[in-house]
Enzyme design. Structure first.
Site, PDB file in Angstrom:
ATOM      1  N   SER A 102     -31.564  14.463 -10.174  1.00 20.56           N
ATOM      2  CA  SER A 102     -32.228  15.332  -9.197  1.00 20.56           C
ATOM      3  C   SER A 102     -32.147  16.782  -9.660  1.00 20.56           C
ATOM      4  CB  SER A 102     -31.564  15.196  -7.828  1.00 20.56           C
ATOM      5  OG  SER A 102     -31.585  13.854  -7.417  1.00 20.56           O
TER       6      SER A 102
HETATM    7  C1  LIG Z   1     -32.456   9.830  -7.771  1.00 17.87           C
HETATM    8  S1  LIG Z   1     -31.477   8.719  -8.688  1.00 17.87           S
HETATM    9  C2  LIG Z   1     -29.834   9.308  -8.409  1.00 17.87           C
HETATM   10  C3  LIG Z   1     -29.533  10.625  -9.043  1.00 17.87           C
HETATM   11  C4  LIG Z   1     -28.063  10.804  -9.227  1.00 17.87           C
HETATM   12  N1  LIG Z   1     -27.398  11.096  -7.992  1.00 17.87           N
HETATM   13  C5  LIG Z   1     -27.735  11.840 -10.300  1.00 17.87           C
HETATM   14  O1  LIG Z   1     -27.044  12.809 -10.022  1.00 17.87           O
HETATM   15  O2  LIG Z   1     -28.142  11.620 -11.429  1.00 17.87           O
HETATM   16  C6  LIG Z   1     -31.446   7.273  -7.626  1.00 17.87           C
HETATM   17  C7  LIG Z   1     -30.587   6.164  -8.208  1.00 17.87           C
HETATM   18  O3  LIG Z   1     -30.404   5.177  -7.191  1.00 17.87           O
HETATM   19  C8  LIG Z   1     -30.322   3.924  -7.816  1.00 17.87           C
HETATM   20  N2  LIG Z   1     -30.538   2.889  -6.798  1.00 17.87           N
HETATM   21  C9  LIG Z   1     -31.706   2.430  -6.277  1.00 17.87           C
HETATM   22  N3  LIG Z   1     -31.470   1.480  -5.354  1.00 17.87           N
HETATM   23  C10 LIG Z   1     -30.119   1.348  -5.278  1.00 17.87           C
HETATM   24  C11 LIG Z   1     -29.261   0.527  -4.518  1.00 17.87           C
HETATM   25  N4  LIG Z   1     -29.741  -0.357  -3.627  1.00 17.87           N
HETATM   26  N5  LIG Z   1     -27.928   0.631  -4.714  1.00 17.87           N
HETATM   27  C12 LIG Z   1     -27.415   1.512  -5.610  1.00 17.87           C
HETATM   28  N6  LIG Z   1     -28.188   2.299  -6.383  1.00 17.87           N
HETATM   29  C13 LIG Z   1     -29.525   2.231  -6.210  1.00 17.87           C
HETATM   30  C14 LIG Z   1     -31.398   4.012  -8.888  1.00 17.87           C
HETATM   31  O4  LIG Z   1     -31.209   3.014  -9.884  1.00 17.87           O
HETATM   32  C15 LIG Z   1     -31.211   5.432  -9.392  1.00 17.87           C
HETATM   33  O5  LIG Z   1     -30.346   5.479 -10.488  1.00 17.87           O
END
Ligand SMILES: C[S@@+](CC[C@H](N)C(=O)[O-])C[C@H]1O[C@@H](n2cnc3c(N)ncnc32)[C@H](O)[C@@H]1O
Length: 305
Positions: A102
């Site tokens: 993000s």
């Molecule tokens: C916007 S990114 C997160 C950015 C992160 N906080 C960073 O600092 O890099 C969203 C993440 O959520 C994960 N994700 C999606 N669905 C999920 C779930 N049900 N449980 C855990 N992670 C999930 C995706 O694979 C992705 O890596």
């Protein structure tokens, strides 16, 4: 000569100070202390598709200066995965963005609203690159910090990056919609992927008075960053604190439920977003408009999933 990462980071801090600021000292210190560039893969996609509909690739080895600059642009997220990893990072690409880091501005906005205390017990859903996890660890330490990522490759990469800085929070690979009962109850639950329906596990695993911060899909064409407080009786209430855009959790992509079925009133004016009130219980979620003169007009909560 290329500016060292520390200089670029400090420049980013100055830009953010001049806009909204950090709101709290620890967050500014954490942003300065945690090397964001350490968490960003060498090859990432720029989130603005070109005329051919494909997102350009930024390659650290080919253009280190452009890559570093992009890492520290306050308003720019970088895409780290497309189509759940089916698209290799070897050129411009189109497809669904499924993991990212993000933008600095959004990360700071979220952490400011989370209002973390030192030593808080925290659950993060969506580890992604691990960058946000490292910022959380700066405040809480790693002993009471759990982060869940659903994608095994993304989770492995984050683990390597965090361990490389000597940070060892509890990292789980699995479906974060279930939360993680093993380390509950939490003071804070933070989702960095958006949902249409708030998973009830996130409420159940909060301590009374604990806070859940999550991006919630809205009928307005963007997500709302929602801050809910657990009442200790199985429910949580709160309101949106910002407009944001996040990628959806895997299990809630392309859901077909209408907004009415998801507890939203009809005929909302997008400008009313700050007046909304959200309540979540075992029976589902319910969005109401706070009528400052005559109380709230509630829409009945739909049954839970
Ligand atoms: C916007 S990114 C997160 C950015 C992160 N906080 C960073 O600092 O890099 C969203 C993440 O959520 C994960 N994700 C999606 N669905 C999920 C779930 N049900 N449980 C855990 N992670 C999930 C995706 O694979 C992705 O890596």
């Amino acid at each position: 000569m290329m500016a060292p990462a520390q200089d670029v980071r400090e420049e980013c801090v100055r830009e953010m100070d001049a806009k909204r600021g950090f709101g709290t000292t620890w967050l500014r210190e954490a942003f300065l202390a945690v090397p964001r560039e350490h968490f960003v893969p060498d090859r990432v996609w720029w989130p603005d598709p070109g005329p051919d509909g494909r997102c350009p690739l930024l390659d650290r080895t080919r253009k280190p200066r452009a890559w570093l600059k992009a890492v520290y642009l306050p308003g720019v997220p970088l895409i780290t995965q497309i189509d759940d990893g089916a698209v290799p990072p070897d050129g411009p690409a189109s497809g669904a963005w499924t993991s990212s880091i993000s933008s600095p501005g959004v990360v700071i906005e979220m952490l400011r609203h989370l209002a973390l205390g030192p030593g808080d017990r925290v659950l993060e859903i969506g580890t992604g690159t691990g960058y946000n996890t490292a910022l959380l660890a700066h405040r809480t330490g790693t002993g009471r910090l759990t982060s869940i990522e659903i994608d095994p490759e993304v989770a492995d990469r984050a683990r390597t990056a965090l361990h490389g800085l000597g940070l060892h929070p509890r990292l789980r690979c699995g479906d974060g919609e279930d939360g993680h009962t093993g380390d509950a109850p939490y003071d804070r639950v933070l989702a960095t992927a958006s949902v249409r329906r708030v998973p009830y596990a996130w409420i159940q695993q909060l301590r009374p008075g604990g806070v859940l911060l999550l991006p919630l899909d809205s009928p307005f064409g963007h997500d709302l960053l929602v801050r809910l407080t657990a009442d200790g009786e199985g429910r949580a209430q709160g309101r949106p604190v910002a407009r944001v855009e996040f990628m959806r959790t895997r299990g809630q992509r392309g859901g077909s439920a209408s907004y009415t079925e998801l507890g939203w009133p009809e005929g909302l004016d997008p400008e009313q977003w700050e007046d909304l009130r959200i309540e979540v219980g075992v029976d589902g979620q319910c969005v109401t408009v706070a009528d400052r003169t005559a109380g709230a007009a509630a829409v009945p909560a739909p049954p839970g999933p």
